[in-house]
Design an enzyme around this catalytic site. Structure first.
Site: not given
Ligand code: NAP
Length: 249
Positions: A15-16, A65, A143, A156, A160
Protein backbone atom coordinates in the site's frame (compact mmCIF):
# COMPACT_ATOMS: atom_id res chain seq x y z
CA UNK A 1 8.38 -3.98 -21.58
CA UNK A 2 6.44 -7.10 -20.59
CA UNK A 3 8.89 -9.78 -19.48
CA UNK A 4 6.54 -10.71 -16.63
CA UNK A 5 3.43 -11.15 -18.77
CA UNK A 6 1.25 -14.04 -17.51
CA UNK A 7 3.01 -13.98 -14.14
CA UNK A 8 0.98 -13.49 -10.97
CA UNK A 9 2.68 -11.71 -8.08
CA UNK A 10 1.73 -11.21 -4.44
CA UNK A 11 3.46 -8.26 -2.77
CA UNK A 12 2.94 -7.97 0.98
CA UNK A 13 2.74 -4.45 2.39
CA UNK A 14 2.21 -2.92 -1.04
CA UNK A 15 0.00 0.00 0.00
CA UNK A 16 2.93 2.34 0.67
CA UNK A 17 6.66 2.87 0.32
CA UNK A 18 8.90 0.18 -1.15
CA UNK A 19 6.10 -2.39 -1.51
CA UNK A 20 4.04 0.07 -3.53
CA UNK A 21 7.04 0.72 -5.78
CA UNK A 22 7.58 -3.02 -6.26
CA UNK A 23 3.91 -3.60 -7.10
CA UNK A 24 3.94 -0.81 -9.70
CA UNK A 25 7.19 -2.02 -11.28
CA UNK A 26 6.10 -5.68 -11.52
CA UNK A 27 2.81 -4.51 -13.07
CA UNK A 28 4.66 -2.25 -15.50
CA UNK A 29 6.51 -5.37 -16.67
CA UNK A 30 3.24 -7.19 -17.26
CA UNK A 31 2.60 -9.09 -14.02
CA UNK A 32 -0.83 -9.33 -12.44
CA UNK A 33 -0.36 -8.03 -8.90
CA UNK A 34 -2.05 -8.75 -5.58
CA UNK A 35 -1.57 -5.64 -3.44
CA UNK A 36 -1.60 -6.71 0.21
CA UNK A 37 -2.07 -4.26 3.07
CA UNK A 38 -3.02 -4.43 6.73
CA UNK A 39 -4.77 -1.12 7.45
CA UNK A 40 -4.34 1.35 4.54
CA UNK A 41 -7.29 0.25 2.41
CA UNK A 42 -7.59 3.53 0.47
CA UNK A 43 -3.87 3.62 -0.31
CA UNK A 44 -3.94 -0.02 -1.48
CA UNK A 45 -6.94 0.68 -3.71
CA UNK A 46 -5.09 3.68 -5.15
CA UNK A 47 -2.17 1.39 -6.12
CA UNK A 48 -4.63 -1.02 -7.76
CA UNK A 49 -6.27 1.87 -9.61
CA UNK A 50 -2.89 3.16 -10.83
CA UNK A 51 -2.03 -0.29 -12.20
CA UNK A 52 -5.44 -0.64 -13.91
CA UNK A 53 -5.21 2.87 -15.40
CA UNK A 54 -1.92 1.81 -16.99
CA UNK A 55 -3.63 -1.24 -18.52
CA UNK A 56 -2.55 -3.80 -15.92
CA UNK A 57 -4.37 -6.26 -13.67
CA UNK A 58 -4.40 -5.97 -9.89
CA UNK A 59 -6.49 -6.45 -6.78
CA UNK A 60 -6.06 -5.41 -3.15
CA UNK A 61 -6.34 -7.98 -0.35
CA UNK A 62 -6.33 -7.08 3.33
CA UNK A 63 -4.41 -9.44 5.61
CA UNK A 64 -2.18 -9.13 8.64
CA UNK A 65 0.57 -11.38 7.36
CA UNK A 66 2.09 -11.80 10.82
CA UNK A 67 -0.95 -13.97 11.54
CA UNK A 68 -0.61 -17.51 10.21
CA UNK A 69 -4.27 -17.94 9.24
CA UNK A 70 -4.53 -14.53 7.59
CA UNK A 71 -1.36 -15.12 5.57
CA UNK A 72 -2.80 -18.44 4.44
CA UNK A 73 -6.08 -16.77 3.49
CA UNK A 74 -4.19 -14.13 1.49
CA UNK A 75 -2.35 -16.72 -0.59
CA UNK A 76 -5.53 -18.80 -1.03
CA UNK A 77 -7.50 -15.73 -2.15
CA UNK A 78 -4.79 -14.90 -4.70
CA UNK A 79 -4.82 -18.47 -6.07
CA UNK A 80 -8.64 -18.44 -6.18
CA UNK A 81 -8.61 -15.14 -8.09
CA UNK A 82 -5.88 -15.84 -10.61
CA UNK A 83 -5.28 -19.60 -10.55
CA UNK A 84 -1.58 -19.45 -9.69
CA UNK A 85 1.14 -17.48 -7.91
CA UNK A 86 4.50 -17.13 -9.64
CA UNK A 87 6.11 -14.41 -7.55
CA UNK A 88 5.92 -13.78 -3.81
CA UNK A 89 7.56 -10.63 -2.45
CA UNK A 90 7.75 -10.61 1.35
CA UNK A 91 8.01 -6.88 1.91
CA UNK A 92 5.67 -6.09 4.84
CA UNK A 93 7.72 -4.68 7.69
CA UNK A 94 7.90 -2.35 10.62
CA UNK A 95 10.28 -0.94 13.24
CA UNK A 96 10.12 -0.36 17.01
CA UNK A 97 13.59 1.08 17.62
CA UNK A 98 15.10 1.40 21.10
CA UNK A 99 18.32 0.50 22.85
CA UNK A 100 17.94 -2.89 24.51
CA UNK A 101 17.77 -1.35 28.00
CA UNK A 102 14.57 0.42 26.94
CA UNK A 103 13.14 -1.99 24.40
CA UNK A 104 9.95 -3.64 25.58
CA UNK A 105 9.16 -7.29 25.06
CA UNK A 106 6.20 -6.28 22.89
CA UNK A 107 8.57 -4.26 20.65
CA UNK A 108 10.59 -7.42 20.09
CA UNK A 109 7.52 -9.56 19.44
CA UNK A 110 5.85 -7.07 17.08
CA UNK A 111 8.93 -6.63 14.92
CA UNK A 112 9.86 -10.32 14.79
CA UNK A 113 6.28 -11.29 13.94
CA UNK A 114 5.68 -8.53 11.39
CA UNK A 115 8.99 -8.89 9.57
CA UNK A 116 10.11 -12.50 9.99
CA UNK A 117 7.17 -14.69 10.95
CA UNK A 118 5.10 -13.04 8.22
CA UNK A 119 7.67 -14.07 5.62
CA UNK A 120 7.69 -17.66 6.88
CA UNK A 121 3.87 -17.67 6.98
CA UNK A 122 3.59 -16.54 3.36
CA UNK A 123 6.38 -18.84 2.15
CA UNK A 124 4.71 -21.82 3.82
CA UNK A 125 1.38 -20.99 2.22
CA UNK A 126 2.79 -20.37 -1.25
CA UNK A 127 5.09 -23.35 -1.45
CA UNK A 128 2.33 -25.87 -2.26
CA UNK A 129 0.98 -24.04 -5.35
CA UNK A 130 4.50 -23.18 -6.49
CA UNK A 131 5.68 -26.79 -6.12
CA UNK A 132 2.70 -27.98 -8.16
CA UNK A 133 3.59 -25.46 -10.87
CA UNK A 134 7.26 -26.42 -10.59
CA UNK A 135 7.97 -22.72 -10.81
CA UNK A 136 8.28 -19.85 -8.40
CA UNK A 137 10.17 -16.77 -7.41
CA UNK A 138 10.29 -15.80 -3.74
CA UNK A 139 11.96 -12.49 -2.89
CA UNK A 140 12.40 -11.42 0.71
CA UNK A 141 13.02 -7.77 1.53
CA UNK A 142 15.65 -7.78 4.23
CA UNK A 143 17.89 -4.81 5.15
CA UNK A 144 21.49 -3.72 5.57
CA UNK A 145 20.65 -3.86 9.30
CA UNK A 146 20.24 -7.61 8.97
CA UNK A 147 23.76 -7.88 7.55
CA UNK A 148 25.70 -5.35 9.61
CA UNK A 149 23.47 -4.87 12.68
CA UNK A 150 22.41 -1.44 13.90
CA UNK A 151 22.37 0.27 17.28
CA UNK A 152 18.84 0.58 18.61
CA UNK A 153 17.56 -2.07 16.22
CA UNK A 154 18.27 -5.40 17.95
CA UNK A 155 14.72 -6.54 17.13
CA UNK A 156 14.73 -5.25 13.55
CA UNK A 157 18.26 -6.47 12.76
CA UNK A 158 17.47 -9.92 14.19
CA UNK A 159 14.28 -10.12 12.11
CA UNK A 160 16.13 -9.12 8.95
CA UNK A 161 19.07 -11.48 9.62
CA UNK A 162 16.44 -14.18 10.19
CA UNK A 163 15.00 -13.46 6.76
CA UNK A 164 18.43 -14.11 5.26
CA UNK A 165 18.60 -17.51 6.99
CA UNK A 166 15.07 -18.25 5.81
CA UNK A 167 16.02 -17.26 2.25
CA UNK A 168 19.08 -19.52 2.11
CA UNK A 169 17.34 -22.51 3.71
CA UNK A 170 14.34 -22.33 1.40
CA UNK A 171 16.61 -21.77 -1.60
CA UNK A 172 18.17 -25.16 -0.83
CA UNK A 173 14.83 -26.85 -0.09
CA UNK A 174 12.98 -25.64 -3.16
CA UNK A 175 15.62 -25.55 -5.89
CA UNK A 176 14.66 -28.98 -7.27
CA UNK A 177 11.20 -27.58 -8.09
CA UNK A 178 12.61 -24.59 -10.02
CA UNK A 179 11.64 -22.24 -7.25
CA UNK A 180 14.29 -19.61 -6.54
CA UNK A 181 14.47 -17.79 -3.23
CA UNK A 182 16.47 -14.59 -2.93
CA UNK A 183 16.65 -11.52 -0.73
CA UNK A 184 17.09 -7.84 -1.45
CA UNK A 185 18.80 -5.74 1.21
CA UNK A 186 18.03 -2.04 0.84
CA UNK A 187 20.05 0.66 2.55
CA UNK A 188 18.30 3.92 3.41
CA UNK A 189 15.17 4.67 1.39
CA UNK A 190 12.87 7.63 2.08
CA UNK A 191 9.50 6.16 3.14
CA UNK A 192 7.20 6.46 6.16
CA UNK A 193 9.51 3.97 7.91
CA UNK A 194 12.46 6.36 7.83
CA UNK A 195 10.45 9.60 8.02
CA UNK A 196 11.18 10.09 11.73
CA UNK A 197 14.91 10.56 11.21
CA UNK A 198 15.80 14.22 11.78
CA UNK A 199 16.79 15.94 8.50
CA UNK A 200 20.33 16.71 9.68
CA UNK A 201 20.97 13.05 10.54
CA UNK A 202 19.45 11.88 7.25
CA UNK A 203 21.73 14.32 5.43
CA UNK A 204 24.81 13.20 7.41
CA UNK A 205 24.16 9.56 6.50
CA UNK A 206 25.05 10.45 2.91
CA UNK A 207 28.69 10.78 3.98
CA UNK A 208 28.73 7.03 4.73
CA UNK A 209 27.12 6.02 1.45
CA UNK A 210 29.76 5.70 -1.32
CA UNK A 211 27.20 6.69 -3.98
CA UNK A 212 26.38 9.74 -1.85
CA UNK A 213 22.59 9.52 -1.73
CA UNK A 214 19.68 7.61 -0.26
CA UNK A 215 18.04 4.94 -2.40
CA UNK A 216 14.64 5.36 -4.05
CA UNK A 217 11.79 2.87 -3.99
CA UNK A 218 12.46 2.39 -7.71
CA UNK A 219 16.09 1.39 -7.03
CA UNK A 220 14.76 -1.46 -4.87
CA UNK A 221 11.89 -2.32 -7.23
CA UNK A 222 14.25 -2.76 -10.20
CA UNK A 223 16.33 -5.28 -8.22
CA UNK A 224 13.19 -7.20 -7.25
CA UNK A 225 11.91 -7.17 -10.82
CA UNK A 226 15.24 -8.57 -12.02
CA UNK A 227 15.18 -11.40 -9.47
CA UNK A 228 11.60 -12.15 -10.52
CA UNK A 229 12.53 -12.34 -14.20
CA UNK A 230 13.57 -15.32 -16.33
CA UNK A 231 17.00 -13.71 -16.68
CA UNK A 232 17.60 -14.49 -12.98
CA UNK A 233 16.74 -18.19 -13.27
CA UNK A 234 20.24 -19.35 -12.18
CA UNK A 235 20.35 -17.13 -9.08
CA UNK A 236 19.11 -18.53 -5.78
CA UNK A 237 19.99 -18.07 -2.11
CA UNK A 238 21.48 -14.69 -2.94
CA UNK A 239 21.27 -11.47 -0.93
CA UNK A 240 21.36 -8.50 -3.31
CA UNK A 241 22.33 -5.26 -1.56
CA UNK A 242 20.73 -2.11 -2.94
CA UNK A 243 22.43 0.37 -0.68
CA UNK A 244 24.71 2.65 -2.69
CA UNK A 245 27.70 0.71 -1.37
CA UNK A 246 26.90 1.32 2.33
CA UNK A 247 27.62 -2.27 3.38
CA UNK A 248 30.10 -4.22 1.29
CA UNK A 249 31.20 -7.80 1.60
P1 NAP B 1 6.48 1.58 5.09
O1 NAP B 1 6.49 2.73 4.16
O2 NAP B 1 6.30 1.79 6.55
O3 NAP B 1 5.39 0.53 4.56
C1 NAP B 1 5.15 -0.65 5.28
C2 NAP B 1 4.17 -1.51 4.52
O4 NAP B 1 4.03 -2.75 5.23
C3 NAP B 1 2.79 -0.88 4.44
O5 NAP B 1 2.23 -1.20 3.18
C4 NAP B 1 2.02 -1.60 5.55
O6 NAP B 1 0.62 -1.72 5.30
C5 NAP B 1 2.66 -2.98 5.47
N1 NAP B 1 2.49 -3.77 6.69
C6 NAP B 1 2.97 -3.50 7.93
N2 NAP B 1 2.62 -4.48 8.79
C7 NAP B 1 1.89 -5.38 8.06
C8 NAP B 1 1.24 -6.59 8.38
N3 NAP B 1 1.26 -7.09 9.62
N4 NAP B 1 0.57 -7.25 7.39
C9 NAP B 1 0.54 -6.74 6.13
N5 NAP B 1 1.14 -5.60 5.77
C10 NAP B 1 1.81 -4.92 6.73
O7 NAP B 1 7.87 0.75 4.98
P2 NAP B 1 8.96 0.69 3.80
O8 NAP B 1 10.05 1.61 4.13
O9 NAP B 1 8.32 0.75 2.48
O10 NAP B 1 9.54 -0.78 4.06
C11 NAP B 1 9.16 -1.90 3.29
C12 NAP B 1 10.13 -3.04 3.59
O11 NAP B 1 11.44 -2.63 3.25
C13 NAP B 1 10.16 -3.42 5.07
O12 NAP B 1 10.31 -4.81 5.19
C14 NAP B 1 11.41 -2.72 5.58
O13 NAP B 1 11.95 -3.36 6.70
C15 NAP B 1 12.30 -2.83 4.36
N6 NAP B 1 13.39 -1.85 4.34
C16 NAP B 1 13.11 -0.51 4.31
C17 NAP B 1 14.17 0.39 4.30
C18 NAP B 1 13.95 1.88 4.25
O14 NAP B 1 14.94 2.62 4.38
N7 NAP B 1 12.74 2.36 4.08
C19 NAP B 1 15.49 -0.08 4.33
C20 NAP B 1 15.72 -1.45 4.36
C21 NAP B 1 14.67 -2.33 4.36
P3 NAP B 1 -0.42 -0.56 5.78
O15 NAP B 1 -0.18 0.62 4.86
O16 NAP B 1 -1.76 -1.19 5.59
O17 NAP B 1 -0.08 -0.23 7.20
Amino acid sequence: MSQLADRVAVVTGASRGIGRGIALELARRGATVVVNYVSSAAAAEAVVEEIRQAGGKAMAIQADVSDFEQANALIQAAVDAYGRIDILVNNAGTTRDALIMRMKEEDWDTVINTNLKSAWNCCKAVVRPMMKQRYGRIINITSVSGIAGNEGQSNYSASKAGMIGLTKSLARELASRTITVNAVAPGFVATDLTANLPANIAERLNEHIPLGRWGTVEDVAYAVAFLASDEASYITGHVLSVDGGLVMG
